[in-house]
Design a protein around this motif. Structure first.
Motif, PDB file in Angstrom:
ATOM      1  N   ASN A  45      16.182   0.179  -7.699  1.00 43.50           N
ATOM      2  CA  ASN A  45      16.434   0.106  -6.250  1.00 43.50           C
ATOM      3  C   ASN A  45      16.682  -1.342  -5.814  1.00 43.50           C
ATOM      4  O   ASN A  45      17.577  -1.617  -5.009  1.00 43.50           O
ATOM      5  N   LYS A  46      15.881  -2.251  -6.349  1.00 46.77           N
ATOM      6  CA  LYS A  46      16.070  -3.662  -6.030  1.00 46.77           C
ATOM      7  C   LYS A  46      17.453  -4.141  -6.488  1.00 46.77           C
ATOM      8  O   LYS A  46      18.160  -4.846  -5.758  1.00 46.77           O
ATOM      9  N   MET A  47      17.817  -3.796  -7.709  1.00 47.44           N
ATOM     10  CA  MET A  47      19.102  -4.219  -8.234  1.00 47.44           C
ATOM     11  C   MET A  47      20.248  -3.609  -7.431  1.00 47.44           C
ATOM     12  O   MET A  47      21.247  -4.283  -7.142  1.00 47.44           O
ATOM     13  N   TYR A  48      20.107  -2.344  -7.059  1.00 49.16           N
ATOM     14  CA  TYR A  48      21.167  -1.695  -6.282  1.00 49.16           C
ATOM     15  C   TYR A  48      21.325  -2.365  -4.916  1.00 49.16           C
ATOM     16  O   TYR A  48      22.451  -2.602  -4.460  1.00 49.16           O
ATOM     17  N   ASN A  49      20.198  -2.669  -4.270  1.00 52.66           N
ATOM     18  CA  ASN A  49      20.267  -3.362  -2.977  1.00 52.66           C
ATOM     19  C   ASN A  49      20.898  -4.741  -3.126  1.00 52.66           C
ATOM     20  O   ASN A  49      21.699  -5.169  -2.281  1.00 52.66           O
ATOM     21  N   GLU A  50      20.546  -5.438  -4.208  1.00 50.51           N
ATOM     22  CA  GLU A  50      21.134  -6.758  -4.458  1.00 50.51           C
ATOM     23  C   GLU A  50      22.639  -6.649  -4.706  1.00 50.51           C
ATOM     24  O   GLU A  50      23.431  -7.466  -4.192  1.00 50.51           O
ATOM     25  N   MET A  51      23.047  -5.655  -5.459  1.00 51.98           N
ATOM     26  CA  MET A  51      24.479  -5.462  -5.726  1.00 51.98           C
ATOM     27  C   MET A  51      25.244  -5.089  -4.455  1.00 51.98           C
ATOM     28  O   MET A  51      26.413  -5.451  -4.293  1.00 51.98           O
ATOM     29  N   LEU A  84      11.521   8.242  -4.733  1.00 53.45           N
ATOM     30  CA  LEU A  84      10.888   6.930  -4.756  1.00 53.45           C
ATOM     31  C   LEU A  84      11.977   5.941  -4.349  1.00 53.45           C
ATOM     32  O   LEU A  84      12.663   5.362  -5.181  1.00 53.45           O
ATOM     33  N   GLU A  85      12.122   5.768  -3.032  1.00 55.17           N
ATOM     34  CA  GLU A  85      13.246   5.008  -2.505  1.00 55.17           C
ATOM     35  C   GLU A  85      12.910   3.551  -2.209  1.00 55.17           C
ATOM     36  O   GLU A  85      13.797   2.762  -1.899  1.00 55.17           O
ATOM     37  N   GLY A  86      11.640   3.180  -2.268  1.00 53.47           N
ATOM     38  CA  GLY A  86      11.246   1.824  -1.894  1.00 53.47           C
ATOM     39  C   GLY A  86      11.620   0.799  -2.949  1.00 53.47           C
ATOM     40  O   GLY A  86      12.056   1.125  -4.060  1.00 53.47           O
ATOM     41  N   ASP A  87      11.442  -0.466  -2.577  1.00 56.78           N
ATOM     42  CA  ASP A  87      11.707  -1.548  -3.523  1.00 56.78           C
ATOM     43  C   ASP A  87      10.514  -2.501  -3.630  1.00 56.78           C
ATOM     44  O   ASP A  87      10.669  -3.681  -3.901  1.00 56.78           O
ATOM     45  N   SER A  88       9.304  -1.945  -3.405  1.00 63.44           N
ATOM     46  CA  SER A  88       8.077  -2.731  -3.538  1.00 63.44           C
ATOM     47  C   SER A  88       7.199  -2.083  -4.601  1.00 63.44           C
ATOM     48  O   SER A  88       7.059  -0.859  -4.657  1.00 63.44           O
ATOM     49  N   LEU A 123       0.825  -1.204   0.000  1.00 64.43           N
ATOM     50  CA  LEU A 123       0.000   0.000   0.000  1.00 64.43           C
ATOM     51  C   LEU A 123       0.855   1.248   0.000  1.00 64.43           C
ATOM     52  O   LEU A 123       0.547   2.236  -0.685  1.00 64.43           O
ATOM     53  N   MET A 124       1.964   1.222   0.777  1.00 63.16           N
ATOM     54  CA  MET A 124       2.872   2.366   0.802  1.00 63.16           C
ATOM     55  C   MET A 124       3.503   2.574  -0.563  1.00 63.16           C
ATOM     56  O   MET A 124       3.629   3.707  -1.038  1.00 63.16           O
ATOM     57  N   ALA A 125       3.896   1.479  -1.216  1.00 66.69           N
ATOM     58  CA  ALA A 125       4.479   1.588  -2.553  1.00 66.69           C
ATOM     59  C   ALA A 125       3.477   2.165  -3.540  1.00 66.69           C
ATOM     60  O   ALA A 125       3.806   3.013  -4.373  1.00 66.69           O
ATOM     61  N   GLN A 126       2.218   1.688  -3.442  1.00 66.29           N
ATOM     62  CA  GLN A 126       1.180   2.195  -4.342  1.00 66.29           C
ATOM     63  C   GLN A 126       0.958   3.678  -4.118  1.00 66.29           C
ATOM     64  O   GLN A 126       0.772   4.442  -5.071  1.00 66.29           O
ATOM     65  N   ASP A 127       0.976   4.107  -2.854  1.00 65.09           N
ATOM     66  CA  ASP A 127       0.817   5.526  -2.542  1.00 65.09           C
ATOM     67  C   ASP A 127       1.977   6.334  -3.104  1.00 65.09           C
ATOM     68  O   ASP A 127       1.789   7.449  -3.599  1.00 65.09           O
ATOM     69  N   GLU A 128       3.194   5.784  -3.013  1.00 66.52           N
ATOM     70  CA  GLU A 128       4.361   6.484  -3.547  1.00 66.52           C
ATOM     71  C   GLU A 128       4.218   6.698  -5.047  1.00 66.52           C
ATOM     72  O   GLU A 128       4.472   7.796  -5.554  1.00 66.52           O
ATOM     73  N   ILE A 129       3.813   5.675  -5.758  1.00 66.32           N
ATOM     74  CA  ILE A 129       3.649   5.794  -7.203  1.00 66.32           C
ATOM     75  C   ILE A 129       2.515   6.761  -7.539  1.00 66.32           C
ATOM     76  O   ILE A 129       2.627   7.580  -8.457  1.00 66.32           O
ATOM     77  N   ILE A 166       8.266   2.205 -12.120  1.00 68.57           N
ATOM     78  CA  ILE A 166       8.539   0.768 -12.007  1.00 68.57           C
ATOM     79  C   ILE A 166      10.019   0.492 -12.260  1.00 68.57           C
ATOM     80  O   ILE A 166      10.638  -0.306 -11.554  1.00 68.57           O
ATOM     81  N   ASP A 167      10.587   1.168 -13.261  1.00 69.87           N
ATOM     82  CA  ASP A 167      12.012   0.997 -13.544  1.00 69.87           C
ATOM     83  C   ASP A 167      12.865   1.450 -12.367  1.00 69.87           C
ATOM     84  O   ASP A 167      13.906   0.849 -12.077  1.00 69.87           O
ATOM     85  N   LEU A 168      12.421   2.520 -11.693  1.00 71.86           N
ATOM     86  CA  LEU A 168      13.188   3.004 -10.549  1.00 71.86           C
ATOM     87  C   LEU A 168      13.122   2.020  -9.389  1.00 71.86           C
ATOM     88  O   LEU A 168      14.131   1.783  -8.706  1.00 71.86           O
ATOM     89  N   ILE A 169      11.947   1.445  -9.153  1.00 71.56           N
ATOM     90  CA  ILE A 169      11.835   0.431  -8.105  1.00 71.56           C
ATOM     91  C   ILE A 169      12.717  -0.772  -8.450  1.00 71.56           C
ATOM     92  O   ILE A 169      13.401  -1.333  -7.584  1.00 71.56           O
ATOM     93  N   TYR A 170      12.698  -1.162  -9.703  1.00 73.38           N
ATOM     94  CA  TYR A 170      13.583  -2.254 -10.157  1.00 73.38           C
ATOM     95  C   TYR A 170      15.050  -1.875  -9.926  1.00 73.38           C
ATOM     96  O   TYR A 170      15.849  -2.710  -9.461  1.00 73.38           O
TER      97      TYR A 170
END
Length: 392
Positions: A132-138, A205-209, A17-23, A126-130
């Protein structure tokens, strides 16, 4: 422990829900700040005024004549006239309806452009969330590589490993740091694109959800709704209506045009004044206009059928692609969760049960699966975003 579990569960449910609100907030900001939309809005208002121009009565014509008489004894002559051309009420109403229809076309074109810009913005979100996910994984991979490199540096000093093994660990660290840097560059590039769409202002948009967007269950039922809400289809439908109104307008313009007014004539010793009436018969000026309007109406109907068919086919392909990506993404998630041997590989490496090269090869397989899983989820979310944009 029970309180901690309840808190964790609440946070897990709240994240989508927080991610949806951010978008949603990001899209609202883009709609308010996007310079292209502002320019388009002003263009629509200008177009509306242009459409309403020329639908009213023509300007009255005022005439004045001063004629010198010859011989002088007959005196001079003065004429004054005021003439106004008059439209039939039917013609005036048709002009107004055509103008209103054109104004609606301008609004629908704006809505279509707005939808395209907001879809672009949402996909960048969506690309930014992706990213963020990739950066956290790296970051995780880089931290693991640093741990291994530091461990092999100590073992090199104690003579437990060779320089070749040490170099492998250092090369693995350099690769991980390079991938982390590249992920950061990609994330900054996506942020710049969002900043461009947001009128030069940053969007945080700092989240990863991604939120809780889901694929519609029944395509045909969903499409029936999307078809009625798509501004592009509404535009071509409105084109048909305007074309039909133009046929009626051109037929009405074939009627005679009446004019009426006042006229005064003054000569020496005499003064005449009264009304003047006239009629203009459109024998040539309106030729082929009706047939041209009928051809335009047929073309608009064909464009509507083509747009409807193209829209259906496109969404059907997009829906099938999204469904396939959803299945692929789900399979990756299950496999990564059930077949996670990261801890066992690290234990085997520390215990000397496997070489560093074997460890790196095993982890590379998992890293590749994670990368593909993240990419599949991103592509799925982008497809769903486009589907939802047509039905919102």
């Amino acid at each position: 422990m029970k309180k901690i579990y309840i808190l964790f569960a609440a946070l897990t449910l709240a994240l989508p829900l927080m991610a949806q609100d951010e978008i949603s907030r990001a899209l609202a900001a883009v709609e308010a700040n996007n310079t292209t939309l502002k320019a388009l809005r002003e263009g629509v208002e200008a177009q509306k005024l242009e459409n309403r121009t020329g639908i009213y009565l023509e300007n009255p014509e005022v005439g004045f004549n001063y004629l010198w008489g010859a011989p002088n004894v007959i005196g001079n002559r003065t004429d004054v006239s005021v003439v106004q051309k008059l439209d039939f009420p039917t013609l005036s109403g048709l002009k107004s309806r055509v103008a209103d229809g054109q104004n609606e076309l301008a609004e629908l074109r704006y809505l279509a452009d707005r939808m395209a810009i907001l879809l672009e913005a949402k996909q960048y979100c969506i690309d930014l969330i992706y990213s963020n996910k990739m950066y956290n994984e790296m970051q995780l991979r880089c931290a693991n590589a640093r741990t291994i490199a530091a461990s092999y540096a100590k073992m090199l000093e104690s003579g437990e490993v060779s320089r070749i093994e040490y170099n492998k660990a250092q090369l693995n660290l350099s690769t991980a740091e390079g991938e982390l840097q590249r992920a950061g560059i990609e994330r900054d590039a996506v942020r710049a694109e969002l900043r461009r769409l947001n009128g030069g202002q940053d969007i945080r948009l700092e989240g990863d959800s991604y939120g809780d967007d889901t694929l519609p269950q029944a395509f045909e039922d969903w499409y029936a709704i999307a078809e009625t809400r798509n501004p592009l289809l509404a535009y071509v439908r409105q084109e048909i209506e305007v074309s039909r109104q133009r046929i009626s307008l051109n037929k009405a313009q074939g009627l005679p045009v009446l004019s009426g007014g006042y006229m005064s004539e003054k000569v020496v010793g005499e003064h005449f004044r009264g009304i003047t009436l006239g009629v203009s018969i459109p024998l040539w000026a309106n030729r082929n206009n009706v047939r041209r309007a009928q051809a335009a109406a047929r073309a608009a109907e064909m464009r509507h059928e083509d747009a409807k068919q193209q829209f259906y086919n496109r969404l059907q392909i997009l829906y099938a692609r999204a469904a396939g990506l959803e299945t692929t993404s789900a399979k990756y998630r299950v496999a990564l969760a059930e077949l996670d041997n990261t801890a066992m590989l690290k234990q085997a490496l520390d215990a000397g049960e496997m070489s560093l090269l074997e460890y790196l090869l095993e982890t590379a397989m998992r890293y590749d699966a994670i990368d593909k899983a993240l990419a599949a989820e991103r592509d799925y979310r982008r497809a769903v975003a486009e589907l939802e944009m047509y039905s919102d």
